[in-house]
Design a protein around this motif. Structure first.
Motif, PDB file in Angstrom:
ATOM      1  N   ARG A 157       1.089  -1.352  -0.219  1.00  0.00           N
ATOM      2  CA  ARG A 157       0.264  -0.008  -0.042  1.00  0.00           C
ATOM      3  C   ARG A 157       0.599   1.180   0.347  1.00  0.00           C
ATOM      4  O   ARG A 157      -0.147   2.402  -1.008  1.00  0.00           O
ATOM      5  N   VAL A 158       2.158   1.496   0.561  1.00  0.00           N
ATOM      6  CA  VAL A 158       2.774   2.532   0.645  1.00  0.00           C
ATOM      7  C   VAL A 158       3.745   2.887  -0.136  1.00  0.00           C
ATOM      8  O   VAL A 158       4.408   1.981  -0.917  1.00  0.00           O
ATOM      9  N   GLN A 159       3.716   4.204  -0.649  1.00  0.00           N
ATOM     10  CA  GLN A 159       4.394   4.770  -1.493  1.00  0.00           C
ATOM     11  C   GLN A 159       5.616   4.147  -1.694  1.00  0.00           C
ATOM     12  O   GLN A 159       5.789   5.853  -0.252  1.00  0.00           O
ATOM     13  N   ARG A 160       6.531   4.514  -2.717  1.00  0.00           N
ATOM     14  CA  ARG A 160       8.590   4.972  -2.286  1.00  0.00           C
ATOM     15  C   ARG A 160       8.499   5.814  -4.037  1.00  0.00           C
ATOM     16  O   ARG A 160       7.891   4.125  -4.802  1.00  0.00           O
ATOM     17  N   ASP A 161       8.206   6.849  -4.336  1.00  0.00           N
ATOM     18  CA  ASP A 161       9.074   7.459  -5.689  1.00  0.00           C
ATOM     19  C   ASP A 161       8.202   6.933  -6.473  1.00  0.00           C
ATOM     20  O   ASP A 161       8.744   6.297  -7.548  1.00  0.00           O
ATOM     21  N   GLY A 162       6.947   7.070  -5.955  1.00  0.00           N
ATOM     22  CA  GLY A 162       5.197   6.643  -7.069  1.00  0.00           C
ATOM     23  C   GLY A 162       5.621   4.867  -6.951  1.00  0.00           C
ATOM     24  O   GLY A 162       4.579   4.945  -7.700  1.00  0.00           O
ATOM     25  N   ALA A 163       5.972   4.660  -6.760  1.00  0.00           N
ATOM     26  CA  ALA A 163       5.822   3.168  -6.709  1.00  0.00           C
ATOM     27  C   ALA A 163       5.459   2.267  -5.780  1.00  0.00           C
ATOM     28  O   ALA A 163       5.755   3.029  -4.179  1.00  0.00           O
ATOM     29  N   PRO A 164       4.632   1.803  -5.464  1.00  0.00           N
ATOM     30  CA  PRO A 164       5.006   0.628  -3.902  1.00  0.00           C
ATOM     31  C   PRO A 164       5.990   0.114  -3.514  1.00  0.00           C
ATOM     32  O   PRO A 164       6.784  -0.323  -4.130  1.00  0.00           O
ATOM     33  N   ALA A 165       6.151   0.562  -2.292  1.00  0.00           N
ATOM     34  CA  ALA A 165       7.456   0.224  -1.453  1.00  0.00           C
ATOM     35  C   ALA A 165       7.571  -1.054  -1.623  1.00  0.00           C
ATOM     36  O   ALA A 165       9.209  -1.416  -1.812  1.00  0.00           O
ATOM     37  N   LEU A 166       6.904  -2.165  -1.947  1.00  0.00           N
ATOM     38  CA  LEU A 166       7.446  -3.814  -2.203  1.00  0.00           C
ATOM     39  C   LEU A 166       8.076  -3.548  -3.674  1.00  0.00           C
ATOM     40  O   LEU A 166       9.314  -4.955  -3.044  1.00  0.00           O
TER      41      LEU A 166
END
Ligand SMILES: Cc1cc2nc3c(=O)[nH]c(=O)nc-3n(C[C@H](O)[C@H](O)[C@H](O)COP(=O)(O)OP(=O)(O)OC[C@H]3O[C@@H](n4cnc5c(N)ncnc54)[C@H](O)[C@@H]3O)c2cc1C
Length: 397
Positions: free
Chosen positions: A264-273
């Motif tokens: 769910r969480v975003q990192r640099d516009g993409a899911p952190a996964l």
């Protein structure tokens, strides 16, 4: 090594699934009425799916010990979101202890009402100067006529304000060596002389309490095990507490919610996964989880053969606490500032619930014997290392 369940156990799994699909039709997030939960628990107990170790005449499911069936029940009930046994120190610690060490009348008097939730218990062990060195505790119990008169103070007593009874370790033989001077007493909390004061925690909760006991009375017969034999009874309780804390199900559920968070969480516009650093940590955690799983399998195998799990229980409790902490650290790095939000009353918690998880992970490395003490015991009894000079008794609370 074949880790599959036998055909007999797979048939049992289907039986459980059929029972659940007929008798538990609530969605996972639904909030069924307490009566519906109670009725379901009763039915599941009558079928022998809950309270399997408790004889029927005390209200239990009474089934032959089969750790694999117990595992299947836990898995399937969790998958269906169905209620399992009532949680808490009463059902998970006191009931098994009364079955193991109690007298017949004590089982009849306390077990059924405890598993039905009418009697709620708290654990009165720790005192202000007696935690890891529990056997040094000073709360006194004196036999006066046909009653124990108890004076002293307990601390960190979880949920004492919700409880109507306490099981406590009390010094009844002051002249005896410290471990031999303790007795295991059951105490009705609804009486004069009991003063329960909540302790406010850093996360705002108040589950812990101080319990002051001034001339508190309990019948002479409300002692579990022999006079001066409380230490042995308390060891049996801690075995159950460590089982409770070390459950693999909890680690599985925790890791599944961490994965959900990373999606769910975003990192640099993409899911952190999709972030390689996050994936690296998740892979490391998945490795920890697998180690825990196989260690639990070894414990299950030993128990299913009627052998003692020995120090494995302690190792599993230790690795579950460590795992909970590592998951919590990773989650805080993912939710970042959201963790600092505070939940509005009545509102479902969002990402800030990971802060509670983090605080809780610190607590679980203390509850039921600290991780340091567990390491000492594993080192001494498991690895044969010399005794810790600072803890010559080698025992933790
Ligand atoms: C969530 C939670 C629930 C709890 N619920 C209850 C409850 O319901 N009833 C109850 O009676 N108690 C309860 N406790 C108390 C718990 O059992 C004690 O906190 C625990 O046994 C540690 O005792 P202490 O807090 O006095 O710490 P201490 O024993 O003072 O230890 C302080 C620190 O010193 C370390 N230490 C101490 N001795 C040694 C040694 N020999 N070697 C190495 N390190 C050492 C410990 O590991 C710890 O880090 C609960 C605690 C928690 C966190």
């Amino acid at each position: 090594m074949d880790l599959h369940f036998s055909p007999e156990h797979e048939t049992f799994r289907q039986e459980i699934q059929a029972f659940l699909s007929t008798n538990w039709q609530f969605e996972k997030d639904a909030k069924p009425a307490p009566e519906a939960i109670k009725a379901f628990r009763q039915l599941a107990t009558e079928q022998g799916y809950l309270y399997r170790g408790v004889p029927k005449n005390y209200g239990g499911g009474e089934q032959p010990a089969d750790v694999l069936k117990a595992q299947i029940i836990a898995q399937e009930f969790r998958r269906a979101g169905a209620p399992t046994e009532v949680l808490g120190v009463g059902t998970q610690m006191l009931v098994p202890t009364l079955l193991e060490c109690g007298e017949e009348w004590q089982r009849e008097r306390f077990v059924r009402k405890t598993i039905e939730g009418e009697y709620r218990w708290c654990q009165g062990y720790s005192e202000p100067n007696s935690g890891s060195d529990l056997a040094s505790l000073r709360t006194r119990g004196e036999l006066v006529g046909d009653e124990w008169v108890i004076n002293g103070q307990k601390v960190w007593t979880s949920y004492a304000r919700d409880a109507n009874y306490m099981f406590a370790l009390v010094r009844t033989e002051p002249e005896a060596p410290k471990h031999a001077g303790l007795s295991y007493l059951l105490i009705d909390l609804n009486q004069p002389g009991i003063d329960i004061r909540p302790l406010k925690q850093i996360n705002g909760g108040t589950e812990f309490n101080e319990v002051f006991l001034e001339n508190v009375r309990t019948p002479a017969s409300w002692i579990v095990g022999p006079r001066g034999g409380g230490w042995k009874v308390s060891r049996s309780l801690l075995k159950h507490e460590r089982n409770m804390i070390g459950s693999l199900d909890r680690s599985d559920a925790l890791f599944a919610s961490l994965l959900g968070l990373a999606r769910r969480v975003q990192r640099d516009g993409a899911p952190a996964l999709q972030d390689s650093a996050v994936r690296d940590r998740l892979a490391m955690l998945a490795g920890h989880l697998e180690v825990q799983r196989y260690s639990n399998y070894i414990q299950l195998t030993r128990e299913s053969r009627g052998q003692s799990a020995g120090l494995l229980q302690m190792l599993n409790k230790l690795s579950q606490s460590n795992f909970g902490h590592l998951v919590a650290q990773t989650s805080l790095d993912l939710v970042q500032n959201d963790a600092l939000l505070t939940g509005a009353p009545g509102r479902k918690l969002g990402n800030e619930r990971w802060m509670n998880q983090y605080m809780g992970s610190l607590a679980s490395s203390i509850a039921g014997g600290t991780s340091n003490i567990q390491r000492n015991i594993i080192a001494e009894r498991g690895l044969g290392l010399p005794r810790d000079a600072a803890n010559p008794t080698g025992e933790a609370s």
